[in-house]
Motif scaffolding. Structure first.
Motif, PDB file in Angstrom:
ATOM      1  N   HIS A 268       0.830  -1.205   0.000  1.00 36.11           N
ATOM      2  CA  HIS A 268       0.000   0.000   0.000  1.00 36.11           C
ATOM      3  C   HIS A 268       0.867   1.260   0.000  1.00 36.11           C
ATOM      4  O   HIS A 268       0.567   2.236  -0.712  1.00 36.11           O
ATOM      5  CB  HIS A 268      -0.910   0.018   1.223  1.00 36.11           C
ATOM      6  N   GLU A 397      -5.979   6.215  -2.984  1.00 39.46           N
ATOM      7  CA  GLU A 397      -6.274   4.987  -2.232  1.00 39.46           C
ATOM      8  C   GLU A 397      -6.676   3.847  -3.155  1.00 39.46           C
ATOM      9  O   GLU A 397      -6.379   2.677  -2.886  1.00 39.46           O
ATOM     10  CB  GLU A 397      -7.400   5.245  -1.227  1.00 39.46           C
ATOM     11  N   ALA A 400      -3.826   1.775  -4.143  1.00 40.28           N
ATOM     12  CA  ALA A 400      -3.341   0.900  -3.076  1.00 40.28           C
ATOM     13  C   ALA A 400      -4.199  -0.356  -2.962  1.00 40.28           C
ATOM     14  O   ALA A 400      -3.682  -1.475  -2.853  1.00 40.28           O
ATOM     15  CB  ALA A 400      -3.328   1.664  -1.749  1.00 40.28           C
TER      16      ALA A 400
END
Length: 457
Positions: A268, A397, A400
């Protein structure tokens, strides 16, 4: 026509925040400026105007498209320019305008109003369209061109047709995953071997190796810079960079080997680092777009850090496999968010990374195809609705999470023998159809979804 596209074209070194809204328009503007010079009319030009249509007009400000147009007219190239030269190139024109040296030569005064946003006008060739005009002393333009930014930094001039001449250079052509699998079985090779055979025919052994190494070095630099750069991302949303803080915490956890497995969290962090760099307008590698640029480098770093025996040769195989899969998507569907939604960007990158990781983990061609299919299948219908037209929320995000999906898809495929119900060709075609059915407001226009339901503070 063969689907094969060189890894050196698919993975282009450029700048953020968008391959289709920044890199493509910069290349189009530079091409227009070069045409003016080659046609011998540059010394007659007193004004240049540019109209940004459809998605380019809708989210152009948030993606830095006017800046890219001015930078491209000035002769800058995405792969070699200083990103700081591009940031603010349009706003620096000021209220009274400023001189721009077109293609580094003729000085032309440009106003900010010379770059117009026309989000409600959509040209039939592609949702990302732009028309450039050069004016002299007469009432008609000296030159006019319309360009389409078709995703991944690729551009197409109106009236151009796709050339098939490159197919003659590819000794192992294919246009579908089934054809690629058949080639693998016929020659006893994997996806990366087919891709390499075609690459060597065009670039030579040294050329393709040097190109792949340069691509990975740029990806690694982007990750490193993103993991160490603090601050708040531009654009007004106040999004803070998180990758450096995550890195510090993970380094602390890793000092105590018995605390927990941090491999997924590092994955991530790698993705966050790249996409925070992209959102800041920094140096990134299109893979296959900038909005999805974090997935391929994140999974590649995961491979190097956590897979025993991982090495530079494995990274070359990884990139070649990813390019072979991306070629299929680009030919048979789309890698453009404005055309297919985020399924075409993050979904494609996830499929590329899943198949590529499966390959370097020892997967067979059919397991590789299965891994790519699993990854793509679970991104079908994913919309592109960036808040405020910025490649930040939910984009950072999302990279990730998709990196995790890619790793999961690869490892799940390795538990099977490659036999599965839905083929990669089927899921790519489904993605294409879904993109056609998707409402325009969910395809990189910031007119639906999160973009209208998140209150900007």
């Amino acid at each position: 026509m063969t689907a094969f596209v060189s890894a050196l074209d698919l993975f282009s070194i450029g700048i953020g925040p968008s391959s289709s809204h920044t890199v493509g328009p910069m290349r189009a503007a530079r091409a227009f400026a070069e045409r003016l010079a080659s046609d011998g009319v540059l010394d007659q030009v007193t004004r240049i105007s540019c109209a940004l249509y459809g998605s380019l007009g809708a989210t152009g400000l948030g993606h830095g498209t006017p800046d890219a147009v001015v930078a491209g007219l000035a002769g800058l190239e995405p792969q070699s320019c200083d990103p700081d030269q591009v940031r603010g190139a349009w706003s620096r024109l000021g209220g009274k305008g400023a001189e721009v040296r077109i293609a580094g030569g003729q000085a032309v005064r440009m106003l900010r109003s010379d770059v117009a946003l026309e989000p409600r006008t959509r040209l039939p060739g592609h949702p990302n369209a732009m028309t450039l005009q050069a004016w002299g002393d007469g009432p008609l333009p000296l030159a006019e061109e319309t360009y389409y930014s078709v995703g991944g930094g690729f551009i197409r001039r109106e009236g151009e047709t796709a050339s098939e001449s490159g197919a003659l250079l590819h000794p192992l052509p294919y246009s579908s995953a089934d054809e690629l699998l058949a080639l693998c079985e016929e020659h006893g090779v994997s996806f990366c071997d087919v891709a390499r055979h075609n690459e060597v025919a065009v670039h030579g052994e040294r050329g393709i190796d040097a190109g792949l190494d340069a691509i990975w070095a740029a990806m690694a630099d982007c990750v490193s810079h993103g993991l160490s750069t603090e601050g708040t991302l531009p654009g007004g949303l106040g999004v803070k960079r998180r990758a450096p803080q995550v890195r510090r915490r993970l380094e602390e956890y890793d000092r105590d080997e018995h605390l927990r497995d941090t491999s997924t969290e590092w994955l991530h962090a790698f993705a966050l680092a790249v996409n925070e760099e992209n959102a800041s307008g920094g140096r990134v590698v299109t893979a296959p777009t900038n909005g999805a640029a974090g997935i391929i480098p994140a999974v590649g770093h995961y491979y190097l850090k956590f897979v025993p025996g991982a090495d530079a040769a494995g990274i070359r195989r990884y990139l070649l496999t990813a390019a072979a899969i991306a070629s299929l998507v680009k030919k048979n569907a789309s890698i453009s968010g404005a055309e297919g939604g985020c399924q075409a960007e993050v979904g494609s990158a996830c499929a590329m990374a899943a198949g590529a990781l499966c390959a370097v983990l020892g997967g067979t061609p059919r397991q590789i195809e299965n891994a790519a299919e699993i990854a793509m299948e679970h991104h079908l219908g994913l919309t592109c609705d960036p808040v405020a037209g910025l490649v930040q929320v939910p984009c950072i995000e999302r990279n990730a999470i998709a990196s995790s999906t890619a790793v999961s898809a690869a490892r799940l495929a390795l538990h099977g023998d490659g036999t599965h119900l839905v083929s990669l060709d089927t899921v790519i075609e489904t993605m294409r159809q879904t993109g056609l059915d998707m409402m325009t407001k969910y395809k990189e226009t910031s007119e639906g979804g999160l973009a209208v339901n998140v209150v900007e503070c």
